[in-house]
Design an enzyme around this catalytic site. Structure first.
Site, PDB file in Angstrom:
ATOM      1  N   ARG A 118      40.782  26.604   2.149  1.00  0.00           N
ATOM      2  CA  ARG A 118      41.442  27.838   2.603  1.00  0.00           C
ATOM      3  C   ARG A 118      42.074  27.690   3.987  1.00  0.00           C
ATOM      4  O   ARG A 118      43.145  28.225   4.263  1.00  0.00           O
ATOM      5  CB  ARG A 118      40.400  28.969   2.631  1.00  0.00           C
ATOM      6  CG  ARG A 118      40.963  30.318   3.027  1.00  0.00           C
ATOM      7  CD  ARG A 118      39.870  31.252   3.483  1.00  0.00           C
ATOM      8  NE  ARG A 118      39.138  30.686   4.613  1.00  0.00           N
ATOM      9  CZ  ARG A 118      37.963  31.125   5.049  1.00  0.00           C
ATOM     10  NH1 ARG A 118      37.362  32.120   4.426  1.00  0.00           N
ATOM     11  NH2 ARG A 118      37.368  30.569   6.085  1.00  0.00           N
ATOM     12  N   PHE A 138      20.627  37.086  -0.037  1.00  0.00           N
ATOM     13  CA  PHE A 138      21.086  36.322   1.124  1.00  0.00           C
ATOM     14  C   PHE A 138      21.786  35.024   0.687  1.00  0.00           C
ATOM     15  O   PHE A 138      22.806  34.634   1.242  1.00  0.00           O
ATOM     16  CB  PHE A 138      19.879  35.995   2.013  1.00  0.00           C
ATOM     17  CG  PHE A 138      20.200  35.193   3.232  1.00  0.00           C
ATOM     18  CD1 PHE A 138      20.775  35.794   4.342  1.00  0.00           C
ATOM     19  CD2 PHE A 138      19.919  33.833   3.278  1.00  0.00           C
ATOM     20  CE1 PHE A 138      21.075  35.050   5.472  1.00  0.00           C
ATOM     21  CE2 PHE A 138      20.210  33.082   4.406  1.00  0.00           C
ATOM     22  CZ  PHE A 138      20.792  33.696   5.509  1.00  0.00           C
TER      23      PHE A 138
END
Ligand code: MG
Length: 443
Positions: free
Chosen positions: A228, A298
């Site tokens: 990205r 998480f």
């Protein structure tokens, strides 16, 4: 304004954002994070450095919340030394290599960062973090110290590695190794902490494949970020795309910025996405081994965000010019739907099918990509085996049994989700009635 418009155009995401903000209750009270001024300051530092990490850490079980908060701040401090280009390299290497030994002190701090560095406060106020570190159970302290030592030395090695600094990442093996130091080690430490707390099955850290599993958790996230961040990293004069892959499509990594090479650039992105997808089966196996709910969330949230980001960068020429991001509303939706293993697997399947559908037949890796997606689909089939013909018993493979165990925990989450839906619909009806009556009375 852009974000508001985005939400208005995606009503399901708007619903998710409202539910997350107003309806969903945290699993545990967070009052104990303000127990002492020192602890409160640590949580403030956490918020200053990363709002999104702070939010997920706050949701953790109290047994691990302070441990992971301290672990995060120590690694953030280490990274703030590593990233600061104004620090003399010799001093930087010394600080990085000695960082783990500073954890034995109570008053070490570092004031050598650039004044413009926004995270420098973590280092100037390091004694506050040390104070909380020394309050943790010795077995937790040991894990944090071990990972800090490995990461600090790994970072120092890279600073001294001239070939890496001059030519970037060469082979796919080098790429994996780099990701190991910056992300795989975090997976190692977190996994040991989760198992020590009794929140995951013992084989998650001590099993014969455990290294590969927790390594993949870190590598999948890191590789997604690296793909990205192409444009942003290049602007900063660096890149972590491995030459072994990009050299199949260009002679220089900067070539992809030239509009006439866009197609080659997109082919390269898709190749890198294919490489990242090799970690997915490990990620799903890992998630199946976590029992305690807050630890599950998480671990799961970053992974579902990564697969959504991969789908966003996949076959996307914009990556070559700017940083593409998933919408805020998508993030809310992912957070709400990744609370069960089934929910996570559905998210992975959704984005994998989306990529497969958009893969152009001319793509040089068309066949390999389809095979990789099929492998993951086959694995998911084996995980649940819920489409078997009547009378056929599921095969009790390792992953099937693991998933059955995890599904027991999933069933405890489902009533919570249903209650939220009920509350949300009630609230919506009330708002709607008020608006309607307002309209009729003022007409
Ligand atoms: Mg760094």
């Amino acid at each position: 304004m852009g974000k508001v418009l985005d939400l208005a155009l995606h009503p399901l995401e708007l619903r998710a954002a409202l539910k997350l903000k107003f309806i969903r209750q945290p699993l545990f009270s967070t009052n104990d994070t303000r127990a002492t001024p020192q602890l409160e300051r640590c949580y403030e530092l956490l918020n200053l450095t990363s709002r999104s990490f702070a939010a997920v850490i706050m949701e953790l079980h109290p047994e691990l919340r302070n441990v992971i908060m301290v672990f995060y701040l120590i690694l953030r401090a280490l990274d703030t030394v590593e990233d600061d280009m104004t620090i003399d390299p010799q001093l930087k290497v010394k600080v990085l290599r000695e960082f783990d030994s500073k954890l034995d002190t109570t008053d070490w701090s570092f004031d050598g960062n650039d004044l413009k560095e926004k995270d420098r406060v973590v280092l100037t106020e390091f004694p506050c973090i040390l104070g909380e570190y020394h309050k943790l159970k010795p077995e937790y302290q040991k894990v944090i110290k071990r990972i800090t030592g490995l990461m600090g030395n790994g970072m120092a090695d890279y600073i001294l590695d001239e070939n890496f600094n001059l030519n970037g990442v060469q082979t796919v093996t080098d790429y994996d190794k780099y990701c190991h130091y910056v992300a795989g080690l975090v997976g190692d430490g977190l996994t040991e902490l989760i198992v020590l707390a009794g929140f995951g099955s013992d084989d998650l850290y001590h099993g014969k494949n455990s290294f590969q599993l927790y390594e993949s958790m870190g590598l999948f996230l890191q590789k997604t970020n690296i793909i990205r961040d192409y444009a942003e990293d290049l602007d900063d004069g660096r890149s972590f795309w491995p030459k072994e892959i990009w050299s199949e499509y260009a002679t220089k990594l900067t070539d992809f910025r030239d509009p006439k090479n866009t197609q080659k650039g997109v082919d390269c992105i898709n190749h890198l996405v294919l490489n990242a997808l090799t970690h997915v089966i490990d990620v799903l196996t890992y998630l199946s081994s976590i029992h305690e709910q807050s630890s599950f969330q998480f671990c799961a949230i970053p992974q579902v965000m990564a697969i959504a980001t991969l789908a966003k960068v996949f076959n996307n020429p914009e990556v070559l010019r700017k940083n593409v991001k998933i919408r805020k509303g998508t993030t809310c939706d992912l957070i709400l739907n990744s609370r069960t293993l089934k929910g996570c697997v559905d998210i992975f399947q959704y984005y994998l099918r989306d990529m497969k559908q958009r893969l152009p037949v001319e793509d040089p890796n068309y066949l390999k990509f389809n095979i990789q997606v099929a492998k993951i689909e086959q694995f998911i089939e084996e995980m649940f085996q819920d489409n078997l013909p009547a009378g056929v018993e599921p095969r009790e493979t390792m992953i099937y049994l693991k998933v059955q165990e995890r599904l027991k925990w999933d069933t405890q989450v489902i009533p919570r989700v249903q209650e939220e839906d009920y509350k949300f619909n009630m609230a919506l009806s009330v708002v709607f009635c008020v608006l309607l009556s307002f309209y009729f009375f003022t007409k």
